[in-house]
Each structure stands twice: as C-alpha cells, then as structure tokens.
Motif scaffolding. Structure first.
Motif, PDB file in Angstrom:
ATOM      1  N   HIS A 293      -4.057  -9.410  -5.257  1.00 48.64           N
ATOM      2  CA  HIS A 293      -3.162  -9.106  -4.233  1.00 48.64           C
ATOM      3  C   HIS A 293      -1.678  -9.762  -4.567  1.00 48.64           C
ATOM      4  O   HIS A 293      -0.587  -9.272  -4.060  1.00 48.64           O
ATOM      5  CB  HIS A 293      -3.531  -9.762  -2.731  1.00 48.64           C
ATOM      6  CG  HIS A 293      -2.620  -9.397  -1.867  1.00 48.64           C
ATOM      7  ND1 HIS A 293      -2.290 -10.273  -0.836  1.00 48.64           N
ATOM      8  CD2 HIS A 293      -2.351  -8.197  -1.241  1.00 48.64           C
ATOM      9  CE1 HIS A 293      -1.281  -9.511  -0.023  1.00 48.64           C
ATOM     10  NE2 HIS A 293      -1.296  -8.249  -0.127  1.00 48.64           N
TER      11      HIS A 293
ATOM     12  N   PRO B 285      -6.353  -4.329  -4.814  1.00 49.54           N
ATOM     13  CA  PRO B 285      -5.162  -4.250  -3.601  1.00 49.54           C
ATOM     14  C   PRO B 285      -3.903  -4.030  -4.656  1.00 49.54           C
ATOM     15  O   PRO B 285      -3.809  -4.454  -5.473  1.00 49.54           O
ATOM     16  CB  PRO B 285      -5.172  -5.641  -3.045  1.00 49.54           C
ATOM     17  CG  PRO B 285      -5.882  -6.546  -3.855  1.00 49.54           C
ATOM     18  CD  PRO B 285      -6.821  -5.955  -4.690  1.00 49.54           C
ATOM     19  N   THR B 286      -3.176  -3.030  -3.896  1.00 49.02           N
ATOM     20  CA  THR B 286      -1.841  -2.913  -4.300  1.00 49.02           C
ATOM     21  C   THR B 286      -0.517  -4.067  -3.662  1.00 49.02           C
ATOM     22  O   THR B 286       0.579  -3.975  -4.534  1.00 49.02           O
ATOM     23  CB  THR B 286      -1.183  -1.461  -3.846  1.00 49.02           C
ATOM     24  OG1 THR B 286      -1.247  -1.568  -2.628  1.00 49.02           O
ATOM     25  CG2 THR B 286      -2.062  -0.503  -4.267  1.00 49.02           C
TER      26      THR B 286
ATOM     27  N   ARG C 227     -13.384   6.991  -9.705  1.00 49.04           N
ATOM     28  CA  ARG C 227     -12.682   5.803 -10.028  1.00 49.04           C
ATOM     29  C   ARG C 227     -13.370   5.343 -11.520  1.00 49.04           C
ATOM     30  O   ARG C 227     -14.569   5.722 -11.923  1.00 49.04           O
ATOM     31  CB  ARG C 227     -13.220   4.610  -9.316  1.00 49.04           C
ATOM     32  CG  ARG C 227     -12.835   4.859  -7.538  1.00 49.04           C
ATOM     33  CD  ARG C 227     -11.460   4.779  -7.398  1.00 49.04           C
ATOM     34  NE  ARG C 227     -11.109   4.719  -5.968  1.00 49.04           N
ATOM     35  CZ  ARG C 227     -11.144   5.893  -5.418  1.00 49.04           C
ATOM     36  NH1 ARG C 227     -11.234   6.846  -5.677  1.00 49.04           N
ATOM     37  NH2 ARG C 227     -10.823   5.714  -4.066  1.00 49.04           N
TER      38      ARG C 227
ATOM     39  N   LYS D 142      -8.873   2.241   4.166  1.00 49.38           N
ATOM     40  CA  LYS D 142      -7.655   3.163   3.558  1.00 49.38           C
ATOM     41  C   LYS D 142      -8.400   4.464   3.058  1.00 49.38           C
ATOM     42  O   LYS D 142      -7.929   5.392   3.182  1.00 49.38           O
ATOM     43  CB  LYS D 142      -6.860   2.609   2.688  1.00 49.38           C
ATOM     44  CG  LYS D 142      -5.602   3.234   2.436  1.00 49.38           C
ATOM     45  CD  LYS D 142      -4.596   2.353   1.752  1.00 49.38           C
ATOM     46  CE  LYS D 142      -5.043   1.496   0.277  1.00 49.38           C
ATOM     47  NZ  LYS D 142      -3.789   0.774  -0.348  1.00 49.38           N
ATOM     48  N   SER D 143      -9.498   3.978   2.434  1.00 49.97           N
ATOM     49  CA  SER D 143     -10.285   5.038   1.529  1.00 49.97           C
ATOM     50  C   SER D 143     -11.239   5.872   2.246  1.00 49.97           C
ATOM     51  O   SER D 143     -11.678   6.820   1.800  1.00 49.97           O
ATOM     52  CB  SER D 143     -10.581   4.510   0.119  1.00 49.97           C
ATOM     53  OG  SER D 143     -11.697   3.552   0.630  1.00 49.97           O
TER      54      SER D 143
ATOM     55  N   GLU E 212      -0.908  -3.345   1.437  1.00 52.80           N
ATOM     56  CA  GLU E 212      -1.550  -3.122   2.675  1.00 52.80           C
ATOM     57  C   GLU E 212      -1.063  -3.742   3.782  1.00 52.80           C
ATOM     58  O   GLU E 212      -0.277  -4.786   3.766  1.00 52.80           O
ATOM     59  CB  GLU E 212      -3.154  -3.902   2.270  1.00 52.80           C
ATOM     60  CG  GLU E 212      -3.797  -2.927   1.070  1.00 52.80           C
ATOM     61  CD  GLU E 212      -3.376  -3.514  -0.255  1.00 52.80           C
ATOM     62  OE1 GLU E 212      -3.918  -2.694  -1.043  1.00 52.80           O
ATOM     63  OE2 GLU E 212      -2.437  -4.464  -0.440  1.00 52.80           O
TER      64      GLU E 212
ATOM     65  N   VAL F 155      -8.725  -2.263   2.105  1.00 52.83           N
ATOM     66  CA  VAL F 155      -8.629  -1.095   1.002  1.00 52.83           C
ATOM     67  C   VAL F 155      -9.895   0.128   1.491  1.00 52.83           C
ATOM     68  O   VAL F 155      -9.637   1.083   1.097  1.00 52.83           O
ATOM     69  CB  VAL F 155      -9.157  -1.691  -0.284  1.00 52.83           C
ATOM     70  CG1 VAL F 155      -9.386  -0.854  -1.311  1.00 52.83           C
ATOM     71  CG2 VAL F 155      -7.966  -2.350  -0.860  1.00 52.83           C
TER      72      VAL F 155
ATOM     73  N   ASP G 185     -11.282  -0.355  -5.921  1.00 56.92           N
ATOM     74  CA  ASP G 185     -10.119  -0.247  -5.792  1.00 56.92           C
ATOM     75  C   ASP G 185      -9.470  -1.718  -5.639  1.00 56.92           C
ATOM     76  O   ASP G 185      -9.787  -2.439  -4.585  1.00 56.92           O
ATOM     77  CB  ASP G 185      -9.644   0.477  -4.400  1.00 56.92           C
ATOM     78  CG  ASP G 185      -9.820   2.087  -4.707  1.00 56.92           C
ATOM     79  OD1 ASP G 185      -9.482   2.538  -5.839  1.00 56.92           O
ATOM     80  OD2 ASP G 185     -10.570   2.347  -3.956  1.00 56.92           O
TER      81      ASP G 185
ATOM     82  N   LEU H  31      -8.812  -8.035   2.389  1.00 55.32           N
ATOM     83  CA  LEU H  31      -8.210  -6.970   1.499  1.00 55.32           C
ATOM     84  C   LEU H  31      -9.145  -5.959   1.386  1.00 55.32           C
ATOM     85  O   LEU H  31      -9.030  -4.805   1.192  1.00 55.32           O
ATOM     86  CB  LEU H  31      -7.671  -7.804   0.511  1.00 55.32           C
ATOM     87  CG  LEU H  31      -6.442  -8.420   0.463  1.00 55.32           C
ATOM     88  CD1 LEU H  31      -6.286  -9.486  -0.379  1.00 55.32           C
ATOM     89  CD2 LEU H  31      -5.241  -7.584   0.669  1.00 55.32           C
ATOM     90  N   VAL H  32     -10.333  -6.425   1.033  1.00 58.24           N
ATOM     91  CA  VAL H  32     -11.492  -5.291   0.708  1.00 58.24           C
ATOM     92  C   VAL H  32     -11.733  -4.535   2.030  1.00 58.24           C
ATOM     93  O   VAL H  32     -11.959  -3.282   1.906  1.00 58.24           O
ATOM     94  CB  VAL H  32     -12.804  -6.020   0.460  1.00 58.24           C
ATOM     95  CG1 VAL H  32     -14.131  -4.924   0.348  1.00 58.24           C
ATOM     96  CG2 VAL H  32     -12.738  -6.616  -0.770  1.00 58.24           C
TER      97      VAL H  32
ATOM     98  N   MET I 153      -9.912 -10.385  -5.262  1.00 55.10           N
ATOM     99  CA  MET I 153      -9.103  -9.492  -4.645  1.00 55.10           C
ATOM    100  C   MET I 153      -7.971 -10.152  -3.981  1.00 55.10           C
ATOM    101  O   MET I 153      -6.859  -9.957  -4.015  1.00 55.10           O
ATOM    102  CB  MET I 153      -9.997  -9.108  -3.504  1.00 55.10           C
ATOM    103  CG  MET I 153     -11.037  -8.006  -3.882  1.00 55.10           C
ATOM    104  SD  MET I 153     -10.488  -6.461  -4.580  1.00 55.10           S
ATOM    105  CE  MET I 153      -9.886  -5.657  -3.027  1.00 55.10           C
TER     106      MET I 153
END
Length: 454
Positions: A201, A56-57, A238, A452-453, A60, A449, A54, A445-446, A197
């Motif tokens: 971002h 980053p969106t 994915r 979050k998952s 986060e 993510v 995934d 960020l990893v 990543m």
C-alpha cells in the motif's frame, strides 16, 4: 573477547558457508515441490495459493474492519482508507484466555465474535455494514478468498473441532449467532499476506511478506502459471497470486537435520507439535528463549559460565525446573546491552536467578550465547527470503517485515541483510521495510480490494 570454551559450545549454531548454501538449495527445491501438484503432498513447504491476486493501488477508500488472530492476543482494527496511500487505524487488543486456546473451537470463535461486537459498538458502527478482513495466522488451505481450512494448530493452540474446518465460516457463524452487528467476512488471509499488502500500500515494489514473531512464515507474489494448485478459473483474469509458503514446516522431511543441534531436538521433543514446524522452532520467538535456556543450562553444568557463582546449584535448579524462565525478549535486551556496564544483562540475571553482581566476563558469555542463537535464526530467515526474491522476475524487490522478534531485536535486521547480500543474485536490488500497523491494515486492504472486485 569470549573465551574458547563458550565459542566451542556455540559452534553448532554457527552455520558454515557450505551449510548456508546447502540449506538454500534444499529450501528452493522444497518450494518448487510445493508449487507442483504432483509433488505437493511430499513437500514440507506447502506453498498454498491465497487467492489474493490484486495488490493495493493506494487509492482505496472506505471503512473496513480487520481481525488479526495469531497468538495469545488478537487485535480488532477499524481502518479508514482515504486514498493517496493514506489510512487511519483505530485498534484494540483482546486477550485469548488460556482455556480458550485448548478448549472447543466454537467457544474460541464465540469469544472473538463477542469482542468484535463490543468493538464496533464502542465506535458507534454497530448499525453500519462493515466488510471484514480476517488475518488467521495458522497453516491453512485456501479454497477461495474467504474460505480456508485449518490444516493444523500451532503456537500453543489445540482447540478441537477446528482442524479441517473452514475458519471463515466458523467466524461468520459465531457473528450470526450473536446477531448484533452487520459484519461480513469478505477475505481470509494469514499475517504474512497482511504484511505484504500493508507494505505494498505504501511501496508498490513490495513482493514478499515475512513474519518473525511468535511464529515464522513468509509469502510472496508468484506468476499464476507456476501455481498448479490454483483453480484454473483464477488464472484467466490475473497474471499473479500471493503464495503462502508455510516455511515454518520446512525441515519436516529431514532437510534440516544436518544443521539442527541437540538443543533444537530437545525443544522439539518437549513441544506439543513434535516433529512439526522445525524451521519455525529454529527461528521464531516462541522457541528462541528456550534454546538459550538449554544452552545456558549445559554451560552451567559443564562449568563454562558463572564459574565463581556461590549459588551455582540453585542457579542450575532454577533453569532445570522453569522451562519458560528465559524469554525471547531477554535475548533482545541482552544483545542491546553495552560493554562494560551490561545493565540489562545484570538486571535479568538478578531477576531470574537471584545473582547480585554478574561479572563482565559472564555477561559477555551470556551475550555471545544470545547472539549465536539470534544470528542463526536471522541467517535461516535470510536464506528463505533470498530464495523467494531470486524466483521473482522483478529486478527490484521490497520485503515487508513484521513480528516481535524482527521489531524488538536490535540486530536482527542487520543480521538478515548481511546474509542476503551473499545470497541474493547480484543483478537484483532488494530492500526491507517494516510493516506499519502490522498485518491488520493489510487485512483491511484485502477486504477493500475484495469488495472492489466483487
């Protein structure tokens, strides 16, 4: 203008169009082999799946720790993600003492855990639960997002008891032995993944991450069906995964022999990892300065540079007896110098060799030597990046770049772009962006993510 003698001396570093195209072809073949299970063992570029699927969106949020180990220093970061592509970073750099680079691996990880504990205490976070993203920039086989086996040490490290071990577990154990901080290792990655990543971002079109620093490596986003080493369970939910190319090892099967010079062979012969990381030894900051030293020594011995220097014998002796005397940072400083003053070049020559007033002609020659070594490195990096971009289905691809050579050399970016214009398919658009906060923000960020998952 640089005279014919120096141009002839540097000719082996100037890659012809044929050589560029042939290196490109061989690199693409090698990465294809690395992705396939049946040919993976024979491939020099191992193309390891990272299990980071995934990107980053930008939305986060939360506080995350990042640890970035990839050379003689490591960095600890507290990253506060605020959503809206925004983040603040507080960080501290800690040295790795030389004895720990070659001593028992347990001692290295105990030192890292001690520094982590001091860092979180300093920021009054020692009682908080902190997910940690661990950037470990050495060749690894990922077994999952937080499990990675070190396949070999590089960059001057040779700690026994780590190769073949899960470095995420070793860090976890060291943290647990102290017991004074609530730190959970939730993701393990290398610096190229962190760079990708970090840039993704800020720019969602980033699909490639490249480091040109002490070492040299790249990663990119690949479709899961093309990554045969990826556990099938990770292919169901994915469509993509970041692949760690490990391109520093490209050439170990002889693919680069037709462009390697006598100087490259000498650098390899004197290295602690002989016959390994051959692409890296032609592109990375750990080796570029040494290449220039060897060329300069050859030029002096053949009376092609500093011909009127009264201290020639002493000059040669200094170059012969001090392997690390010419540093890669000197290449950047010399290439940034302006004609006819050559202020930095003259200062460097005086500091290193005691020569008071280098002539304009000799400064031009030294600058040309540095340019040829740096341009070849950038050309090889551009070949690799172009090969990866041309694999990616997206029409526009952004490349995230980091590393001391890329950051500090005044022309490295333009050398790379110049070659990429020739190699990237004409129907594609590309751009290069510098990674802010390096791979550290990417590691956080990893971790974000991953948290979050789960």
């Amino acid at each position: 203008m640089v005279d014919v003698e120096i141009r002839e001396l540097m000719q082996p570093f100037v890659l012809s169009d044929y050589q560029v195209q042939e290196v490109y072809r061989r690199f693409c073949n090698e990465t294809a082999k690395g992705l396939r299970r049946s040919t993976h063992d024979q491939a020099s570029t191992k193309c390891f799946p990272t299990y980071v699927q995934d990107l980053p969106t930008g939305d986060e949020m939360g506080k995350y720790l990042a640890l970035d180990l990839g050379g003689t220093n490591f960095r600890v970061l507290l990253v506060t993600l605020k959503g809206h592509h925004d983040a603040t970073v507080e960080s501290q750099i800690y040295p790795v003492p030389k004895d720990l680079m070659t001593g028992p691996g347990v001692q290295l990880f105990d030192h890292i855990a001690e520094c982590l504990a001091k860092f979180v205490a300093k920021h009054d976070m020692d009682k908080a639960y902190l997910p940690l993203g661990f950037t470990f920039s050495f060749p690894c086989v990922q077994l999952g997002l937080k499990e990675a086996m070190l396949t070999r040490w590089t960059k001057g490290f040779s700690c026994p008891g780590v190769e073949g071990q899960d470095v995420g577990q070793m860090l976890h154990d060291a943290i647990q032995r102290r017991g004074d901080a609530e730190i959970a290792v939730v993701a393990l990655l290398n610096d190229t993944t962190g760079t990708l990543m970090s840039c993704a971002h800020r720019n969602p079109e980033c699909r490639v991450g490249v480091i040109v620093g002490t070492g040299c490596n790249a990663c990119y986003v690949e479709q899961v069906e093309n990554v045969e080493l990826l556990d099938p369970n990770f292919k169901r939910s994915r469509s993509q995964v970041i692949v760690n190319v490990e391109w520093g090892a490209f050439g170990e099967n002889g693919q680069l022999d037709f462009v390697r010079t006598d100087y490259d062979r000498e650098v390899d012969r004197k290295s602690i990892n002989r016959s390994e990381q051959l692409f890296e030894k032609m592109t990375a900051g750990m080796y570029l300065g040494e290449l220039v030293r060897l060329v300069l020594l050859r030029a002096l011995e053949r009376n092609k540079i500093f011909k009127l220097c009264p201290k020639r014998a002493a000059f040669v002796a200094v170059l012969q007896n001090n392997v690390d005397i010419f540093e890669t940072k000197h290449i950047s400083e010399i290439e940034e110098d302006s004609f006819p003053e050559f202020t930095s070049t003259r200062r460097i020559v005086k500091e290193l060799f005691g020569l008071d007033k280098a002539s304009v002609e000799d400064c031009q020659k030294l600058k040309y030597i540095c340019e040829c070594v740096a341009r070849r490195a950038a050309t090889l990096v551009a070949i690799g990046i172009s090969g990866l971009i041309n694999k990616i289905p997206d029409r526009k691809v952004v490349v995230g770049m980091d590393g001391s050579v890329y950051r500090l050399h005044p022309k490295f970016d333009s050398y790379i772009r110049e070659m990429m214009q020739k190699l990237v398919k004409p129907d594609k658009e590309f751009d290069i962006m510098l990674s802010e906060d390096g791979s550290g923000r990417g590691a956080a960020l990893v971790a974000a993510v991953a948290s979050k998952s789960t």
